[in-house]
Design a protein around this motif. Structure first.
Motif, short mmCIF file in Angstrom:
data_model
loop_
_atom_site.label_atom_id
_atom_site.label_comp_id
_atom_site.label_asym_id
_atom_site.label_seq_id
_atom_site.Cartn_x
_atom_site.Cartn_y
_atom_site.Cartn_z
N ASN A 50 27.59 64.21 -9.14
CA ASN A 50 28.11 62.95 -8.62
C ASN A 50 29.47 62.57 -9.21
N ASP A 52 32.67 62.93 -8.44
CA ASP A 52 33.68 62.27 -7.61
C ASP A 52 33.35 60.80 -7.37
N LYS A 55 33.80 58.75 -10.59
CA LYS A 55 35.22 58.48 -10.83
C LYS A 55 35.75 57.43 -9.86
N LYS A 56 35.42 57.57 -8.59
CA LYS A 56 35.91 56.64 -7.57
C LYS A 56 35.49 55.21 -7.89
N GLU A 98 36.63 64.59 -18.43
CA GLU A 98 37.08 63.84 -17.25
C GLU A 98 37.48 62.40 -17.59
#
Length: 179
Positions: A50, A52, A55-56, A98
Motif C-alpha cells: 500500500n 503509494d 504516501k499519497k 521512503e
C-alpha cells in the motif's frame, strides 16, 4: 485507525479521509480530525503493498512489534504459525527509506515479562538505529509499549517483571548511551 489491520481495508481509511476533507466545518476541527484519521496502527506487513496510497494520503504508521524476535513471535505470528518479525523489520526499513511518518508500539503479555529488559533495549536500539540516539533517548520514556495484565499472572510473574524493571533502570543509570 485502530483495531484489526487498517491496511487490509485501505479504501475505508482513504474514503473516510476524503469524506472529511470535503466536509464543511471549522478548519481547525477539520485538520484535527484528519490528522487523527491519518494515524494507523498496523502490523506492518501490508505497508509495501500500500506504499503509494500511504504516501499519497501522508498516513502516519504506528507499527506494532512486541520487541525482539523471540518476544514478538509469542503473539505476532501468521495463521500458519510462522514469524512475522522479519517482514515487520523490512517494513520499518522501507518506512525509513521512503521517509514515511512511523513509530513503534507493542504489547507485553505475561509470557514476555521475563524479557522486559530485552524489549526495552530493542525499542531503544531500533529508534537509535533509524532516528538517532537523541531521538531514541527522548521517545523511550513515552508510551511505546504497554504491559498487558489481562492474562492470568501470579505473584512470581510480578516479581519477574519488577526484576526486569530494575534491570532497565540499572542500564539507564549506568550507560553512556542514555545520557
Amino acid at each position: 485507525m485502530f483495531g484489526g489491520e487498517p491496511l487490509m481495508s485501505i479504501e475505508v481509511v482513504t474514503n473516510l479521509i476524503d469524506l472529511f476533507a470535503e466536509k464543511e466545518m471549522n478548519e481547525t476541527q477539520k485538520q484535527t480530525i484528519l490528522q487523527s484519521m491519518k494515524l494507523n496502527a498496523t502490523n506492518g506487513t501490508l505497508i509495501e503493498k500500500n506504499l503509494d496510497i500511504i504516501k499519497k494520503y501522508q498516513l502516519k504508521l504506528q507499527i506494532s512489534i512486541d520487541g525482539p524476535k523471540h518476544v514478538n513471535d509469542i503473539n505476532r505470528v501468521y495463521s500458519n504459525g510462522e514469524s512475522s518479525f522479519d517482514e515487520v523489520i523490512s517494513a520499518i526499513d522501507l518506512c525509513e527509506k521512503e521517509k514515511l511518518d512511523w513509530s513503534l508500539h507493542g504489547a507485553i503479555s505475561v509470557a514476555g515479562f521475563s524479557s522486559l529488559y530485552d524489549i526495552f533495549r530493542f525499542y531503544f536500539d531500533t529508534y537509535a538505529k533509524y532516528k538517532g540516539i537523541d531521538f531514541s533517548s527522548g521517545v523511550i520514556g513515552n508510551n511505546i509499549f504497554q504491559i498487558n495484565f489481562e492474562d492470568n499472572y501470579t505473584d512470581d510473574d510480578i516479581d519477574i517483571l519488577l526484576n526486569q524493571f530494575h534491570k532497565v533502570c540499572e542500564w539507564i543509570f549506568t550507560t553512556n548511551e542514555y545520557q
